[in-house]
Structures are given as C-alpha cells and as structure tokens.
Design an enzyme around this catalytic site. Structure first.
Site, PDB file in Angstrom:
ATOM      1  N   GLY A 370       0.834  -1.315  -0.019  1.00  0.00           N
ATOM      2  CA  GLY A 370       0.085   0.208   0.065  1.00  0.00           C
ATOM      3  C   GLY A 370       0.866   1.357  -0.070  1.00  0.00           C
ATOM      4  O   GLY A 370       1.968   1.243   0.280  1.00  0.00           O
ATOM      5  N   GLY A 373       2.547   5.819   4.549  1.00  0.00           N
ATOM      6  CA  GLY A 373       1.492   6.290   5.640  1.00  0.00           C
ATOM      7  C   GLY A 373       0.062   5.579   5.842  1.00  0.00           C
ATOM      8  O   GLY A 373      -0.926   6.108   6.383  1.00  0.00           O
ATOM      9  N   LYS A 376       1.279   0.153   7.360  1.00  0.00           N
ATOM     10  CA  LYS A 376       1.783  -1.094   7.281  1.00  0.00           C
ATOM     11  C   LYS A 376       2.577  -1.524   8.452  1.00  0.00           C
ATOM     12  O   LYS A 376       2.390  -2.830   8.828  1.00  0.00           O
ATOM     13  CB  LYS A 376       2.439  -1.196   5.869  1.00  0.00           C
ATOM     14  CG  LYS A 376       1.647  -0.964   4.809  1.00  0.00           C
ATOM     15  CD  LYS A 376       2.391  -0.925   3.323  1.00  0.00           C
ATOM     16  CE  LYS A 376       3.485   0.133   3.239  1.00  0.00           C
ATOM     17  NZ  LYS A 376       3.081   1.288   2.974  1.00  0.00           N
ATOM     18  N   SER A 693      -3.747   2.564 -18.781  1.00  0.00           N
ATOM     19  CA  SER A 693      -4.992   3.111 -18.154  1.00  0.00           C
ATOM     20  C   SER A 693      -5.213   4.465 -18.350  1.00  0.00           C
ATOM     21  O   SER A 693      -6.164   5.012 -18.254  1.00  0.00           O
ATOM     22  CB  SER A 693      -4.818   2.824 -16.690  1.00  0.00           C
ATOM     23  OG  SER A 693      -4.099   3.627 -15.807  1.00  0.00           O
ATOM     24  N   LYS A 736      -7.797   4.827  -7.247  1.00  0.00           N
ATOM     25  CA  LYS A 736      -8.194   5.875  -8.147  1.00  0.00           C
ATOM     26  C   LYS A 736      -9.321   6.645  -7.797  1.00  0.00           C
ATOM     27  O   LYS A 736      -9.445   7.829  -7.963  1.00  0.00           O
ATOM     28  CB  LYS A 736      -8.144   5.154  -9.606  1.00  0.00           C
ATOM     29  CG  LYS A 736      -6.834   4.735 -10.093  1.00  0.00           C
ATOM     30  CD  LYS A 736      -7.092   4.118 -11.386  1.00  0.00           C
ATOM     31  CE  LYS A 736      -5.777   3.461 -12.026  1.00  0.00           C
ATOM     32  NZ  LYS A 736      -6.008   2.643 -13.223  1.00  0.00           N
TER      33      LYS A 736
END
Length: 802
Positions: A370, A373, A376, A693, A736
């Site tokens: 991920g 911040g 994790k 994308s 997104k």
C-alpha cells in the site's frame, strides 16, 4: 661514490703539518657522506668520473684529491651539485674490481673551500684553498671537553654498535679540533648535522655543537632502550604465561581434571544452557576444544570466541507463549487502527488458522502492499501485540549485498551474521514477529542478489534449516511470523512474490482520515509538543480543512506533520506564558499553516477544450492526471511530451488511430488529421509516467481538441482502449476512486469489467460520486464532452475545414 663501511678514526698517518696544495685537484662527489680530517673512510667508486678522478689522484706523487658532499634534491636524496666546503684526502689503499669499480680507503687531511670548480675533462677538478681554524683552550673549554668525554662514554655504553675502544681513543686526544671531528664521525648524525660540524671553523663552537648532538643522542638512546625493554618485557610475559599455561594443562591432565580455563568454562556453561541443536552442539564442542589450545593473545582466539558467543546468545529454545484469543486480537487491531476492515479480517483469519494448528506458522507469508502512511508497519506491531510475541523490524530498502541477509563467512576480517540472525538474537526469542520492511526496494549488484537470499528465509518448506554463512549451522526459522511490506508489488521478483500472500492497503477516505486524526494523530502530537491537557482544541472543520487544502495523499503521514505544525504554533504561545485555551477552527488554520497548498474543488474550474482528467496509480496511492491535447495546421505528425513511458506512448498512438477511423462520427473531415499536427502533453514533465490506463483519457482529450467540444471538469476517467474503441479493465480502482474524490470530481468513468472492484470503494465515497460503467469510447465521449462547441475555445483547437 659510496661509503663501503663505517667511517672510523685510527692513528693518523704521518703527514706534513703544513700542506702544500697543487693548483687544482681531482674531485669526487660523496653524496651524503662527510669526511673529516684524520678520518679513514672506505669508499666504492662506480661512476666513471669518480673512477677517473681517483685514478688521476693515485697517479700523482701526493695522491691527493678533494671529497665534496652533495646538495639534497627533491625526494630527500643527496644527488645535487657539490657543496662549497669539503676536505682534502689522500689515498691510503686502493684496488680495482673486475667490473671496473674502485675500492679505496681515504684519509682526510684538512678542511678546504672550493674557489673554482671545472669539468673540462672526464672528471671534476677544483681549485681550492685551505681553511684556517680558530680558538683558544681556556678553562671553560677544558671543562667542556671533560663534559663531552663523559657524555660520549655514556653514549658508547648505551650503544650496541660502538666498540668500547672508542672511549680510550677519545680520552687520548689532546687537540680539541681532532676530538670534535672524532666524536662527530662516530655518531649516527643526519647528513646536514655532519656538514655543519665540518664547516664550523671556530673550534670552541664546534665542540659546543658536538656536545649538543651528544645530548640529543643520549635522549634518543634512552627512549630506544625503554621501547626495547617494554617489548622484551611483553614478550617475556607472554612466554611466561604460555609456559605456565602449558604446565597447568599438564598438571590438570595428570590429575584427570579438565584443562578448560574459567573463562572458557563460563562460555561452555552458556552454550549448555542455550540448548543448541544437535549439529550446532557438535560444532560448538569442536570449536571450544580448538579454542582451549589457542593462546588467548592470538587473533584467532578472539575470532573463535566471538563465534561461540553468537551461538550461546541465540534463542535456540527460547520462545514466548502465544496469546491465541481471537476476540482479544480483534480488539487490539481496532484499538490501533481505524478502518482497514478487509485487512483486519484477513489477519484474524490467519491468526485463527495459527490457533487451530497450535502455533505452527508454516503457510503463506503475509505481505502488506500500500501507499506510504497507510499503517503497514504499525499493523505488524499490532499483530505482535495481539499474539504476545516480540516484534522486530528489518529495513530492506537499499540493500544490495547478499551478505546482509546470509551473513559473511568467518574467513573475512570483521565478519558477522546477517540481518535475520542478528535481529532474532536482539528479539531474544525464536518465534518473534519479524517485519521485512520495504521489500520492494531491494537492489542487486556484483555482491549478489538479496532477494534471492530471501527465498530460503520466506519458504516454509526450507526455512526450518536456514543456514547463515557466519554460523555455518542450521537455525530454525519456521516459528518466526514473517510479515513483509511494500509500496507496489511489481518490483518484487516473481519467485519471491510467489511465496507471499499480497494484502493490499488502499488509501484512506476523508472520513477515515478525520477519525484517525482525532483518535491517534492529534493526541500524539499534543503529547510530543508538550501541549497541556485542554490547552488546544482543533475542530472537525479545521481537520477537514487540513486534509483538503494542505495534504493530498493516500496515507496520513503528511496529515500528522501538518497537525504537528498546528501544535508547535500553539506551543510557542504556551512557552511564552499564554495559558488560555486555544481553539483552531477552519478559518484559523491558515494562520498557523499559511496559504493553502491544494485546491479542493476542481469541478468549480472552467471546462476546457482538449484537457481531460485521468486517474493513475502510483507508489503513493491514486493520483489525478491531466492530459492536454492540441491540434495545429501541419502534416499529421504526433508529438508526445511529459516524460511518457513506452506503454503510454503506444496508448496515444492507439487513440490517434481510433480518432482517424471515427473522423466522420466526430464531425470532422476524413483528412483532418493529415492536415494537422497533434501535440499531446501530460503536465508535471519531471515525473515519469507510464501504463495503459490513460488510454481513455488520451482519446477524450484528442477528440475534444479535434471537435472543439470542451471536457467536463468534474468528470474523471480511467481505462485501457483498443484500436476498435473497446475499454479493457485496469487495476487500483479503489485508489483511483479515492484520488478522484479527494480532487473534488463528481463523475468517474471506468470499464464495465471493473464493476466488481467498486465494492472495495467505501460507501461514503460512493455516495458522493456517480460512477459510470462503459464498454466503448463513444460512451465516454457522450458522457465527458459537452454536446456542442463553445465560442471561446482556444484557436489551437480549431476544427479544420477547407
């Protein structure tokens, strides 16, 4: 010319007191050697001009020549030109060697100064004048002579190379000049000091100079004697210890006792308490036996001892008792983290399996992936707290040496175990929670590939026999709970990624950030900045203003930093004596943090022609990406700028080709793109960009530029396109979508095949957005573009018509 032996004074050869010097004499350059009157010096002449000069002198009746020292040149060598003052000498004995060199013995006669030096033949010649010495023998000089003789006796007694006969020879000299030259010729002086004695014509000053040189020699001899005494004493001490140790061993063998010293006995006791594995125990016993035969002052002793101490300190059989209460674990995870429901559920599933298998952790290795911040590392700490295990963290970012994982072999100086073994020793148990942080940032070079070394560490079928190069015995890692972290999974090598179960941590929503700030970040910053209880209140509106206008991130790291800035601003007033309670509202945030850094509502901006809003996934989470397109009269060329990668450039080519095929549907002539150049630019040109994308965004911006129809600013989009205009699914939909929500977009267009991914989007975000699922680019254009042109569109986007 070289001196072939030690210069010495003997009984002078009878020479005339008044020396008659010829008009010119042969000269030999003596390098650093200084010849004194009455001194005998053996020399070896190898240079041709010196050989011929000695031959010339030997053929004369007086056998006289001049010996001149040479100047020192760069590098400390005395190879320069002859000095002005030297000594006349007579050849006492000479012989020629088969190689053409001459071995001769010269005796100094008197000091001379060169008047004129000439090299008109194959050797040096000089016109010289005799130097006259001055000085009276007073009572003061007599006292100085006695002091010099006494000091010289001490020097001879302390020296190993000076014979005792020198003392009697010096005492038999009544002439002050001869005594000074005799002593200077037998001392180990620097060439410059020797020369200064030669050029001094005042006999009394010369004697004083020799006295100072003797005093210096005494000091040097004392220091040298002390050093030799210390070294000899240390050697004697070691030899005595060695002999006593060997005798003690012999006595112990006779008595049937162990020959292990108390120090090694303590080490053996520690090894026994460690309960090593069978193989490690055999290696420890063998190394301990070898250590008992090595002298303690030997470097090998320290190497072997350090190795045994590592074996003794490792937790071979020490482990913590697991807390297998699933409800307690769930409570701890909820206390430490807000949100992350999917991640917590997967962790609890893993702990449930661990409980059913009674602590056997063989299975997939968890890997939290991920943006920075998102919690994790702190999740790993919570897992350790829930299990009651020790937590250790190994930062792998930037590691390029395989030895950092496996350790160095003991043959290398300064060798030590790898990071895994070192951290387990620090943890003190063989079943800690070990977090491999930033596993996606491991590098590799000529020193090896650390990622390949991790394959054995993270493979449940192999890590029970993990062998560190330093230990060279297997250590069981099967009970270690490994958790890896990464920002993106792509850089992780496929074999390593195959051994881990990827758990994605997406970015936080605004509501989640607000709750995290209120529950964790703000209380921590209040404590770290010394704000007293009740001294500062930050309203929810103020925190939202910080989230929207001063941060734009997937995690909460920058949010905590900005909250810390708020607290420090208040701390300044508290430190100045202001005890009143401070309340920071939305309107007062700018007082402490300055002007806003990010605009929240992009939808309020003006719709533009040729500018479309796309969505991208980065290591820091989702980001909004703007694509600008312009068409200008030209010859159909395509220009791409903004540091676009290969895949993104191919997407732009596909968008252009599709636009050519749809010219009629877009309302432009078929040869429009043949008569116009297309320039596509993605801002933030210093940042590399790539991926498929952005295909739908590129197509939309290009269609807008061709038709003059502006793009709705509140619409963001993502999706890969084909040449036929179909939309293919893409990844990172949650990141997104959160990025679009943070940027203030109201509509998101995405491929219909990504419909299932919408379930990962938080409900509060979905309520604020209208998500449009499409199959074809034509649907995107209908949704994103205004139905008609606008009059104030840029001239660069003019639709061409002939």
């Amino acid at each position: 010319m070289e001196a072939s032996g030690t210069a010495k004074f003997e009984k002078p050869i009878e020479v005339q007191t008044t020396l008659v010097l010829p008009d010119d004499l042969p000269v030999i350059a003596s390098g650093s050697t200084v010849l004194y009157p009455q001194q005998l010096v053996p020399i070896v002449a190898t240079e041709e001009r010196d050989v011929k000069a000695i031959d010339e002198a030997a053929s004369s009746e007086a056998k006289l020549l001049v010996v001149l020292p040479q100047e020192m040149v760069d590098g400390g060598k005395y190879e320069g030109g002859p000095r002005e003052v030297g000594a006349t000498a007579t050849i006492v004995r000479m012989a020629k060697a088969p190689d053409g060199s001459i071995h001769a013995i010269l005796q100094g006669l008197g000091r001379v100064r060169v008047v004129k030096l000439a090299e008109d033949k194959a050797w040096l010649r000089a016109e010289v004048e005799a130097l006259v010495e001055t000085g009276d023998r007073t009572a003061e000089v007599e006292a100085m002579v006695r002091d010099v003789l006494k000091t010289f006796d001490e020097v001879v007694d302390m020296s190993d190379s000076m014979p005792a006969e020198l003392k009697s020879a010096a005492e038999g000299m009544s002439d002050t000049s001869t005594l000074s030259d005799f002593i200077a010729g037998n001392l180990k002086l620097k060439p410059e000091d020797r020369y200064q004695v030669l050029v001094e014509l005042d006999v009394n000053k010369r004697l004083s100079m020799v006295r100072d040189l003797l005093a210096h020699e005494i000091d040097v001899s004392k220091v040298q004697s002390k050093i030799q005494s210390d070294v000899q004493g240390e050697l004697d001490k070691r030899q005595r210890e060695f002999i006593l140790r060997e005798q003690m061993k012999a006595i112990q063998r006779e008595l049937g006792e162990s020959d292990i010293t108390p120090e090694l006995a303590e080490l053996k006791e520690r090894l026994d308490e460690a309960k090593l594995s069978e193989v490690a125990q055999r290696e420890a016993d063998r190394e301990l036996q070898r250590l008992s035969t090595i002298p303690s002052m030997s470097p090998e002793y320290q190497v072997a001892r350090t190795y045994l101490e590592w074996l003794a300190d490792l937790p071979w059989s020490t482990s913590t008792v697991d807390e297998m209460d699933i409800k307690r674990a769930e409570k701890i995870l909820d206390e430490d983290h807000f949100g992350l429901d999917k991640v917590k559920r997967r962790i609890l599933d893993f702990l449930a399996v661990l409980k059913l298998k009674e602590g056997d952790t063989r299975g997939p290795i968890l890997c939290f992936v991920g943006p920075p911040g998102t919690g994790k590392t702190s999740l790993g700490q919570s897992v350790a707290r829930a299990l009651g295990r020790n937590f250790i963290r190994v930062a792998l970012g930037g590691i390029r040496d395989e030895a950092e994982i496996r350790g160095h072999r003991r043959t290398y100086v300064g060798a030590m175990p790898g990071r895994i073994v070192r951290e387990i020793k620090r943890a003190g148990s063989n079943n800690p929670v070990l977090m491999l942080d930033e596993v996606d940032k491991i590098g590799s070079d000529y020193r090896g590939d650390p990622a390949s070394a991790l394959l054995e560490v993270l493979d449940p079928a192999q890590n029970s026999t993990f062998t560190d190069h330093y230990l060279d015995v297997a250590f069981d890692l099967s009970r270690v709970f490994f958790i890896a972290t990464a920002n993106v999974p792509d850089p992780i090598p496929a074999p390593l990624r195959d051994r881990m179960e990827i758990i994605e941590l997406s970015g936080y929503t605004e509501h989640e950030k607000l709750e995290i700030a209120k529950r964790y970040l703000l209380p921590r910053q209040l404590d770290e900045n010394g704000i007293p209880d009740g001294g500062l209140k930050v309203t929810d509106g103020a925190i939202r203003e910080v989230i929207r206008s001063y941060t734009r991130e997937a995690g909460v790291r920058n949010l905590e930093r900005e909250l810390g800035s708020l607290c420090r601003g208040v701390a300044r007033g508290v430190a100045g004596g202001d005890t009143s309670k401070v309340t920071i509202t939305e309107k007062r945030v700018s007082i402490y943090l300055g002007s806003i850094k990010f605009r929240w509502e992009m939808a309020s901006e003006k719709d533009e022609v040729g500018v479309a809003t796309g969505l991208a996934a980065t290591a820091a989470g989702g980001e909004v990406l703007f694509v600008e397109a312009s068409v200008i009269p030209g010859k159909g060329r395509l220009t791409l700028t903004g540091q676009l990668g290969d895949v993104m450039q191919e997407s732009a080519q596909a968008a252009l080709t599709y636009s050519r095929t749809r010219s009629a549907a877009l309302g432009v002539s078929d040869d429009f793109l043949d008569r116009h150049d297309v320039h596509i630019h993605v801002p933030a040109g210093a940042v590399p960009k790539d991926g498929p994308s952005a295909g739908v965004t590129l197509s939309t911006a290009l269609a807008s530029a061709m038709t003059g129809r502006p793009v709705r600013k509140e619409v963001a989009m993502t999706g890969e396109i084909t040449l036929r205009g179909k939309l293919l699914p893409v990844g990172a939909i949650r990141d997104k979508t959160l990025a679009a929500h943070r940027a203030g977009c109201k509509v998101i267009i995405m491929p219909r095949d990504n419909e299932n991914d919408i379930e990962d989007v938080p409900d509060d975000v979905r309520r604020d957005l209208r998500i449009v699922l499409v199959d074809h680019i034509d649907e995107v254009l209908n949704e994103a573009l205004h139905p008609r042109k606008i009059s104030d569109r840029p001239k660069l986007a003019t639709v061409g018509s002939s």
